[in-house]
Design a protein around this motif. Sequence first.
Motif, short mmCIF file in Angstrom:
data_model
loop_
_atom_site.label_atom_id
_atom_site.label_comp_id
_atom_site.label_asym_id
_atom_site.label_seq_id
_atom_site.Cartn_x
_atom_site.Cartn_y
_atom_site.Cartn_z
N VAL A 68 -68.95 -9.63 -36.25
CA VAL A 68 -68.98 -8.97 -37.55
C VAL A 68 -69.98 -7.82 -37.48
O VAL A 68 -70.99 -7.91 -36.79
CB VAL A 68 -69.34 -9.95 -38.70
CG1 VAL A 68 -70.76 -10.48 -38.56
CG2 VAL A 68 -69.12 -9.32 -40.07
N LEU A 80 -70.09 -14.11 -33.94
CA LEU A 80 -69.90 -15.24 -34.86
C LEU A 80 -69.36 -16.47 -34.14
O LEU A 80 -69.62 -17.59 -34.56
CB LEU A 80 -68.91 -14.86 -35.98
CG LEU A 80 -69.34 -13.77 -36.94
CD1 LEU A 80 -68.24 -13.53 -37.97
CD2 LEU A 80 -70.64 -14.14 -37.63
N TRP A 95 -68.70 -17.59 -40.81
CA TRP A 95 -69.60 -16.48 -41.15
C TRP A 95 -70.58 -16.96 -42.19
O TRP A 95 -70.19 -17.31 -43.31
CB TRP A 95 -68.81 -15.29 -41.65
CG TRP A 95 -69.61 -14.04 -41.89
CD1 TRP A 95 -70.75 -13.66 -41.23
CD2 TRP A 95 -69.33 -13.02 -42.83
NE1 TRP A 95 -71.19 -12.45 -41.71
CE2 TRP A 95 -70.33 -12.04 -42.70
CE3 TRP A 95 -68.33 -12.83 -43.77
CZ2 TRP A 95 -70.37 -10.89 -43.48
CZ3 TRP A 95 -68.35 -11.68 -44.54
CH2 TRP A 95 -69.37 -10.73 -44.39
#
Length: 142
Positions: A68, A80, A95
């Motif tokens: 991300v 992630l 996340w």
Amino acid sequence: EYTLRVRVADVTMGQLEAVTSVVVGPIGSIGGVLVSFAPDASSTITGNTFPVVGFVVSRNLFDYVVEVGTGAAPTSWLLLGGGKSEVLGGVIAQWDTAGLPDGVYTFRLTARETTGKISQAFARPTLKRGGVSPQAPPAPTP
């Protein structure tokens, strides 16, 4: 060998994009990889955690990673999650959004094949919690 790029824009879900290499040949004679996010990966996220759902399909899969970045065109990425097995519409990463500011972010899914080919897909979620950190204590009442 060709590069296939698909972009879809939706008022509700935002912009989805997938990029992969394509080799044209007789059916069954070539491999290939499919990488994609589930549609909710480009939605508005309001919670502290978000399960990133996607697809990674290849008979020559070496590994994949999910990252991300901040904004629509990130200059840096945060890992992630990832794996070495195919995923058919399952959770590919979690996340943790706690403490992050509201705004647009970009997910990047990169799959590598044992043949050396690399395919990527992107999704752009919007984090929106009203500008208030979820860990902030409630305001005192008068």
